[in-house]
Design a protein around this motif. Structure first.
Motif, short mmCIF file in Angstrom:
data_model
loop_
_atom_site.label_atom_id
_atom_site.label_comp_id
_atom_site.label_asym_id
_atom_site.label_seq_id
_atom_site.Cartn_x
_atom_site.Cartn_y
_atom_site.Cartn_z
N UNK A 64 67.65 -7.08 -42.02
CA UNK A 64 67.91 -6.06 -41.01
C UNK A 64 67.17 -6.47 -39.74
N UNK A 65 67.19 -5.60 -38.75
CA UNK A 65 66.48 -5.90 -37.51
C UNK A 65 65.62 -4.70 -37.13
N UNK A 66 64.48 -4.99 -36.51
CA UNK A 66 63.59 -3.93 -36.08
C UNK A 66 64.24 -3.03 -35.03
N UNK A 67 65.10 -3.61 -34.18
CA UNK A 67 65.77 -2.79 -33.17
C UNK A 67 66.68 -1.75 -33.82
N UNK A 68 67.44 -2.17 -34.84
CA UNK A 68 68.30 -1.24 -35.55
C UNK A 68 67.46 -0.15 -36.23
N UNK A 69 66.38 -0.56 -36.89
CA UNK A 69 65.53 0.41 -37.58
C UNK A 69 64.89 1.38 -36.59
N UNK A 116 65.32 5.46 -36.42
CA UNK A 116 64.17 6.37 -36.44
C UNK A 116 64.19 7.34 -35.27
N UNK A 117 64.38 6.81 -34.05
CA UNK A 117 64.29 7.67 -32.86
C UNK A 117 65.51 8.57 -32.71
N UNK A 118 66.59 8.31 -33.46
CA UNK A 118 67.76 9.18 -33.39
C UNK A 118 67.63 10.39 -34.31
N UNK A 119 66.61 10.43 -35.16
CA UNK A 119 66.44 11.56 -36.07
C UNK A 119 66.05 12.81 -35.29
N UNK A 120 66.65 13.96 -35.60
CA UNK A 120 66.25 15.20 -34.93
C UNK A 120 64.76 15.48 -35.13
N UNK A 180 58.41 3.77 -33.90
CA UNK A 180 58.65 2.34 -34.07
C UNK A 180 58.30 1.91 -35.48
N UNK A 181 59.09 0.97 -36.01
CA UNK A 181 58.78 0.29 -37.26
C UNK A 181 57.88 -0.90 -36.97
N UNK A 229 56.32 -4.71 -46.99
CA UNK A 229 56.57 -3.28 -46.94
C UNK A 229 56.41 -2.83 -45.50
N UNK A 230 57.34 -2.04 -45.03
CA UNK A 230 57.34 -1.61 -43.64
C UNK A 230 56.48 -0.37 -43.44
N UNK A 231 56.14 -0.12 -42.19
CA UNK A 231 55.42 1.09 -41.80
C UNK A 231 56.04 1.60 -40.51
N UNK A 232 55.84 2.89 -40.24
CA UNK A 232 56.31 3.44 -38.97
C UNK A 232 55.18 4.21 -38.31
N UNK A 233 55.15 4.14 -36.99
CA UNK A 233 54.35 5.02 -36.16
C UNK A 233 55.32 5.96 -35.47
#
Length: 448
Positions: A352-357, A361-365, A371-372, A385-389
């Motif tokens: 996958x790509x970080x831009x897509x992820x 994320x930012x499209x969620x209500x 950012x991932x 394993x990924x993380x998000x801020x």
């Protein structure tokens, strides 16, 4: 040797810039450039730290007239300026402030010289096509900022090719308001050089907040072009304030989602052109994001695959430029962008790509920003394993994961969800590589 006049031959009485509520015509701009050029001391390089876009432009073209290279750092942070000064000794700082904005370097204030209007009629210097005129630094979003030199003739070719696309979308040359930093390649090309070299009009202001953007647009005559980033465009739409009519919006520095482009067209009634490019290449291609999935290169630019690497070729480049992106190439002029190579990730054999992820994320209500990232693997871990801020005051970890689960394969769900008050973005809406590493070290170090 191919020689080009410093400024285009345009109607001297035509409005060119709007500074502090004052209209400035082309003749005055030309006289101001010639006046400053005559006053500048002899130097090989100058550091242009003007805060107003108009005075930045005057200073840039005066330096070009005197065959000086203008150094444009990507940040005004003292440590970055110090690194640039060490790398490029002998810098003279030019600015429009009363006091030098940079410590320990010689300074000249440039906006106190009244224009000698007789110089508006003087013959303009002829600039060699290959004369180096600017040194720009990469943003640092993927690593250490690196310098790249630009030549006058090639910059001009790129600007005229871009103007054909942008003015075409608007129907004619526009008044340009830009929210982006003028020392970044995108801001330099689209908010400074475009109105100068292609017959537009320039706003001296560099607005940031939605109300300031609306005010800057209101003070410019139609048709209007707004040069912005996806991050700031989203903030502008969310503010839902009244804006004057905009002919076209230009977006770059980060991927623009089709959803945001469509919302912009619906809410503001104008098309959104997205630019593909980089500091190394300048503007390469455009697309109308909500109606096109593929990109079209600008006139005179072609893409070629050489030994599994993608290269941009054309007269706008001194040498072919390798692109650090993954694309699907349909022809030398048409392609689909997947993502930057540095943003491509592989988790448990799935790509996958970080831009897509990040867009997911930012499209969620309820998500204001996010950012991932990919922290280093813990001891004994076989897969990343990924993380998000995330900035989401009304949500919790379970809500974030539930929202992501609807759109992502389970291997891309983050192990850690870190809630923060804000994300430290620069003027282009980017988060620098060193900032990401600092966030990881601060919030994730020692967590399994």
């Amino acid at each position: 040797m191919n020689l080009i006049p410093l400024l285009p031959d345009t109607d001297p009485t035509a409005a060119f810039a709007y500074v502090n509520e004052q209209e400035i015509d082309r003749a005055t701009f030309r006289a101001q450039v010639q006046t400053l050029a005559a006053a500048l001391p002899a130097r090989e390089r100058v550091l242009n730290m003007c805060a107003d876009r108009y005075w930045f432009a005057v200073t840039l073209f005066a330096a070009i007239a005197r065959k000086m290279v203008t150094v444009l750092p990507n940040s005004a942070a003292p440590e970055h300026i110090a690194a640039v000064a060490a790398e490029q000794p002998g810098l003279l700082v030019l600015g429009d402030q009363a006091e030098c904005p940079v410590a320990d370097l010689p300074y000249m204030q440039i906006n106190t010289l009244p224009p000698r209007m007789e110089l508006a009629q003087a013959e303009l210097p002829l600039i060699p096509f290959d004369q180096r005129v600017a040194c720009l630094y990469t943003s640092g979003s993927t690593g250490t900022p690196m310098p790249h030199f630009k030549t006058f003739g090639r910059l001009r070719l790129a600007i005229l090719a871009g103007a054909e696309r942008v003015w075409g979308a608007a129907g004619q040359a526009c008044s340009v308001v830009g929210t982006v930093p003028i020392r970044h390649m995108y801001g330099l090309e689209s908010s400074v050089l475009l109105p100068i070299m292609a017959g537009g009009r320039m706003s001296g202001r560099i607005p940031f907040f939605p109300a300031d953007i609306a005010s800057a647009l209101e003070r410019m005559p139609a048709p209007r072009l707004l040069v912005i980033t996806p991050f700031h465009l989203r903030k502008l739409l969310d503010a839902d304030i009244r804006l004057p009519e905009i002919a076209v919006i230009l977006s770059a520095t980060a991927p623009l989602s089709a959803e945001l482009a469509a919302q912009t067209r619906q809410q503001l009634g104008c098309p959104v052109l997205e630019i593909y490019g980089s500091t190394e290449t300048g503007q390469v291609a455009t697309r109308e994001t909500d109606v096109e999935t593929t990109w079209q290169t600008l006139q005179g630019i072609a893409l070629e695959m050489r030994d599994d690497e993608l290269w941009a070729v054309g007269e706008v480049y001194e040498t072919p430029q390798m692109l650090n992106d993954t694309v699907e190439l349909f022809s030398p002029q048409r392609f689909r962008l997947v993502d930057r190579k540095a943003n491509m990730i592989n988790v448990a054999g799935k790509r996958s790509s970080l831009s897509f992820l990040n867009n997911t994320l930012t499209s969620l209500p309820g998500v204001v920003d996010g950012m991932f990232c990919v922290p280093e693997r813990g001891s004994g871990e076989e897969v990343e394993r990924l993380a998000v801020f995330v900035v989401a005051p009304t949500l919790d970890r379970a809500a974030i994961l539930a929202g992501l689960r609807q759109h992502l394969d389970s291997v891309f769900l983050p192990r850690h969800v870190v809630f923060v008050d804000s994300l430290p973005r620069d003027g282009n809406g980017k988060i620098l590589a060193r900032t990401v590493q600092a966030l990881i070290a601060s919030h994730l170090s020692g967590r399994d």
